[in-house]
Design a protein around this motif. Sequence first.
Motif, PDB file in Angstrom:
ATOM      1  N   MET A   1       0.806  -1.145  -0.114  1.00  0.00           N
ATOM      2  CA  MET A   1       0.022   0.021   0.088  1.00  0.00           C
ATOM      3  C   MET A   1       1.003   1.315  -0.095  1.00  0.00           C
ATOM      4  O   MET A   1       1.897   1.212   0.406  1.00  0.00           O
ATOM      5  N   TYR A   2       0.427   2.232  -0.563  1.00  0.00           N
ATOM      6  CA  TYR A   2       1.042   3.456  -0.768  1.00  0.00           C
ATOM      7  C   TYR A   2       0.328   4.864  -0.101  1.00  0.00           C
ATOM      8  O   TYR A   2      -1.072   4.579  -0.423  1.00  0.00           O
ATOM      9  N   LEU A   3       0.903   5.628   0.502  1.00  0.00           N
ATOM     10  CA  LEU A   3       0.268   7.027   0.873  1.00  0.00           C
ATOM     11  C   LEU A   3       0.633   8.051   0.049  1.00  0.00           C
ATOM     12  O   LEU A   3       1.871   8.588   0.260  1.00  0.00           O
ATOM     13  N   SER A   4      -0.107   8.991  -0.675  1.00  0.00           N
ATOM     14  CA  SER A   4       0.665   9.865  -1.509  1.00  0.00           C
ATOM     15  C   SER A   4      -0.281  11.326  -0.874  1.00  0.00           C
ATOM     16  O   SER A   4      -1.223  11.278  -0.665  1.00  0.00           O
ATOM     17  N   ARG A   5       0.616  12.287  -1.201  1.00  0.00           N
ATOM     18  CA  ARG A   5      -0.124  13.775  -1.024  1.00  0.00           C
ATOM     19  C   ARG A   5       0.451  14.516  -2.225  1.00  0.00           C
ATOM     20  O   ARG A   5       1.683  14.703  -2.488  1.00  0.00           O
ATOM     21  N   SER A  31      -6.946   7.990 -13.003  1.00  0.00           N
ATOM     22  CA  SER A  31      -5.886   8.043 -14.092  1.00  0.00           C
ATOM     23  C   SER A  31      -4.270   8.036 -13.835  1.00  0.00           C
ATOM     24  O   SER A  31      -3.353   8.050 -14.432  1.00  0.00           O
ATOM     25  N   ALA A  32      -4.047   8.106 -12.533  1.00  0.00           N
ATOM     26  CA  ALA A  32      -2.806   7.965 -11.831  1.00  0.00           C
ATOM     27  C   ALA A  32      -2.259   6.401 -11.932  1.00  0.00           C
ATOM     28  O   ALA A  32      -0.877   6.339 -11.553  1.00  0.00           O
ATOM     29  N   PHE A  33      -2.994   5.684 -12.379  1.00  0.00           N
ATOM     30  CA  PHE A  33      -2.743   4.219 -12.244  1.00  0.00           C
ATOM     31  C   PHE A  33      -3.022   3.518 -13.669  1.00  0.00           C
ATOM     32  O   PHE A  33      -3.904   3.938 -14.486  1.00  0.00           O
ATOM     33  N   PRO A  34      -2.198   2.677 -14.233  1.00  0.00           N
ATOM     34  CA  PRO A  34      -2.259   2.095 -15.682  1.00  0.00           C
ATOM     35  C   PRO A  34      -3.721   1.282 -15.562  1.00  0.00           C
ATOM     36  O   PRO A  34      -4.346   0.745 -14.459  1.00  0.00           O
ATOM     37  N   PRO A  35      -4.143   0.806 -16.778  1.00  0.00           N
ATOM     38  CA  PRO A  35      -5.470   0.416 -16.936  1.00  0.00           C
ATOM     39  C   PRO A  35      -5.421  -0.993 -16.407  1.00  0.00           C
ATOM     40  O   PRO A  35      -6.659  -1.083 -15.763  1.00  0.00           O
ATOM     41  N   ASN A  36      -4.327  -1.677 -16.310  1.00  0.00           N
ATOM     42  CA  ASN A  36      -4.434  -2.764 -15.464  1.00  0.00           C
ATOM     43  C   ASN A  36      -4.262  -2.934 -14.228  1.00  0.00           C
ATOM     44  O   ASN A  36      -3.827  -4.209 -13.476  1.00  0.00           O
ATOM     45  N   SER A  37      -4.041  -1.752 -13.519  1.00  0.00           N
ATOM     46  CA  SER A  37      -3.847  -1.761 -12.176  1.00  0.00           C
ATOM     47  C   SER A  37      -4.826  -2.394 -11.489  1.00  0.00           C
ATOM     48  O   SER A  37      -6.201  -2.493 -11.553  1.00  0.00           O
ATOM     49  N   GLU A  65      -1.329   0.128  -5.332  1.00  0.00           N
ATOM     50  CA  GLU A  65      -0.173   0.450  -6.413  1.00  0.00           C
ATOM     51  C   GLU A  65       0.281   1.706  -6.366  1.00  0.00           C
ATOM     52  O   GLU A  65      -0.346   2.771  -6.029  1.00  0.00           O
ATOM     53  N   LYS A  66       1.731   1.921  -6.780  1.00  0.00           N
ATOM     54  CA  LYS A  66       2.372   3.573  -6.504  1.00  0.00           C
ATOM     55  C   LYS A  66       1.505   3.963  -7.653  1.00  0.00           C
ATOM     56  O   LYS A  66       1.712   3.778  -8.746  1.00  0.00           O
ATOM     57  N   PRO A  67       0.986   5.225  -7.463  1.00  0.00           N
ATOM     58  CA  PRO A  67       0.384   5.951  -8.540  1.00  0.00           C
ATOM     59  C   PRO A  67       1.463   7.058  -9.224  1.00  0.00           C
ATOM     60  O   PRO A  67       2.702   7.107  -8.994  1.00  0.00           O
ATOM     61  N   GLN A  81       7.649  22.979 -10.965  1.00  0.00           N
ATOM     62  CA  GLN A  81       7.855  22.429  -9.696  1.00  0.00           C
ATOM     63  C   GLN A  81       7.019  21.106  -9.119  1.00  0.00           C
ATOM     64  O   GLN A  81       5.572  21.344  -9.071  1.00  0.00           O
ATOM     65  N   VAL A  82       7.506  20.036  -8.842  1.00  0.00           N
ATOM     66  CA  VAL A  82       7.067  18.830  -8.390  1.00  0.00           C
ATOM     67  C   VAL A  82       6.509  19.199  -6.975  1.00  0.00           C
ATOM     68  O   VAL A  82       7.092  19.472  -6.280  1.00  0.00           O
ATOM     69  N   SER A  83       5.167  18.886  -6.920  1.00  0.00           N
ATOM     70  CA  SER A  83       4.318  19.068  -5.807  1.00  0.00           C
ATOM     71  C   SER A  83       3.902  17.842  -4.933  1.00  0.00           C
ATOM     72  O   SER A  83       2.957  17.773  -4.180  1.00  0.00           O
ATOM     73  N   TRP A  84       4.175  16.790  -5.341  1.00  0.00           N
ATOM     74  CA  TRP A  84       3.795  15.529  -4.576  1.00  0.00           C
ATOM     75  C   TRP A  84       4.799  14.569  -4.218  1.00  0.00           C
ATOM     76  O   TRP A  84       6.073  14.873  -4.516  1.00  0.00           O
ATOM     77  N   ALA A  85       4.489  13.921  -3.000  1.00  0.00           N
ATOM     78  CA  ALA A  85       5.468  12.931  -2.310  1.00  0.00           C
ATOM     79  C   ALA A  85       4.442  11.599  -2.135  1.00  0.00           C
ATOM     80  O   ALA A  85       3.360  11.465  -2.073  1.00  0.00           O
ATOM     81  N   ILE A  86       5.380  10.276  -2.521  1.00  0.00           N
ATOM     82  CA  ILE A  86       4.601   9.111  -2.402  1.00  0.00           C
ATOM     83  C   ILE A  86       5.489   8.450  -1.272  1.00  0.00           C
ATOM     84  O   ILE A  86       6.804   8.417  -1.477  1.00  0.00           O
ATOM     85  N   ARG A  87       4.935   7.727  -0.335  1.00  0.00           N
ATOM     86  CA  ARG A  87       5.669   6.885   0.516  1.00  0.00           C
ATOM     87  C   ARG A  87       5.045   5.415   0.642  1.00  0.00           C
ATOM     88  O   ARG A  87       3.678   5.363   0.588  1.00  0.00           O
ATOM     89  N   GLU A  88       5.626   4.486   1.081  1.00  0.00           N
ATOM     90  CA  GLU A  88       5.198   3.132   1.493  1.00  0.00           C
ATOM     91  C   GLU A  88       4.286   3.392   2.647  1.00  0.00           C
ATOM     92  O   GLU A  88       4.741   3.862   3.584  1.00  0.00           O
ATOM     93  N   TYR A  89       3.164   2.715   2.641  1.00  0.00           N
ATOM     94  CA  TYR A  89       2.341   2.792   3.807  1.00  0.00           C
ATOM     95  C   TYR A  89       2.520   1.781   4.966  1.00  0.00           C
ATOM     96  O   TYR A  89       2.134   1.862   6.161  1.00  0.00           O
ATOM     97  N   GLU A  90       3.367   0.670   4.598  1.00  0.00           N
ATOM     98  CA  GLU A  90       3.609  -0.427   5.376  1.00  0.00           C
ATOM     99  C   GLU A  90       4.121   0.031   6.726  1.00  0.00           C
ATOM    100  O   GLU A  90       3.890  -0.602   7.875  1.00  0.00           O
ATOM    101  N   PRO A  91       5.123   0.732   6.825  1.00  0.00           N
ATOM    102  CA  PRO A  91       5.737   1.302   8.201  1.00  0.00           C
ATOM    103  C   PRO A  91       4.829   1.834   9.144  1.00  0.00           C
ATOM    104  O   PRO A  91       4.765   1.541  10.212  1.00  0.00           O
ATOM    105  N   VAL A  92       3.695   2.437   8.420  1.00  0.00           N
ATOM    106  CA  VAL A  92       2.584   3.123   9.443  1.00  0.00           C
ATOM    107  C   VAL A  92       1.925   1.987   9.828  1.00  0.00           C
ATOM    108  O   VAL A  92       1.444   1.703  11.095  1.00  0.00           O
ATOM    109  N   LEU A  93       1.233   0.964   8.722  1.00  0.00           N
ATOM    110  CA  LEU A  93       0.135   0.043   9.271  1.00  0.00           C
ATOM    111  C   LEU A  93       0.847  -0.780  10.265  1.00  0.00           C
ATOM    112  O   LEU A  93       0.191  -1.572  11.034  1.00  0.00           O
ATOM    113  N   GLY A  94       2.217  -1.093   9.977  1.00  0.00           N
ATOM    114  CA  GLY A  94       2.843  -2.256  10.941  1.00  0.00           C
ATOM    115  C   GLY A  94       3.241  -1.608  12.136  1.00  0.00           C
ATOM    116  O   GLY A  94       3.517  -2.558  13.225  1.00  0.00           O
TER     117      GLY A  94
END
Length: 233
Positions: A1-5, A31-37, A65-67, A81-94
């Motif tokens: 799982m991923y958490l994005s802002r 649309s942030a994910f491929p059609p087969n996601s 999936e990672k967007p 300017q890129v204004s997003w950040a994506i991180r794996e969610y597992e550290p929080v969930l775990g």
Amino acid sequence: MYLSRMFLNPQRRGTRKLLASPEAMHAAVLSAFPPNSDLVSHDGRVLWRVDREAHSLALYVVSPEKPSFEHLQQQAGWENQVSWAIREYEPVLGSISVGKRFRFRLAANPVKSVRDPQTGKSKRLAHVTAAQQRNWLLERAEVMGVRFLPTEFSHADSHDTSNDDLAVSVTGREVVKFRRQGRMVTIARAQFDGAIEVADAERFRRVLTNGIGKAKGYGCGLLTVAPMTSKSD
């Protein structure tokens, strides 16, 4: 799982178009994910929420999936300017365990089922007052696997605190209307902020990854948390 802002540029026409229609924002998020996601998996599903603060506008997304947000950058971000950040969610969930305390934010669609006495069929009606919406959330504590903490954390070990003294507030309310497949859709959306203690770690993880309530495809159901370091935090 991923958490994005992703921070959105409120001055862009594309941003205003997305904010005006949950249907348009829903399509932009997908649309942030491929059609087969896998948009819904055994780990969780795609959820999103827009937070409006005094000086910022942020899109939060939880996903199996990672967007990729390049298209949103062009439509609603900043040109250079890129204004997003994506991180794996597992550290929080775990890290979730019984007794752990968090600040939380949730955007939800509080509704109730009412049976029509003439037809015998059930229909959904929105809770319309802030008090009704707050009670809707408080009633779901067991399902969420949490205990809502008292406003005064010095009494946080008391289990007989009344609902009026719990640290749960309705901090935003709006009614959104948009057309979907030729018909008008109305969603009463409420934003909740407060403090919780984990009572059932598995149930709480399920809420974080699968959401809570209805209208999950339209900006409702996503709960995010920040750890509390002390009772007085």
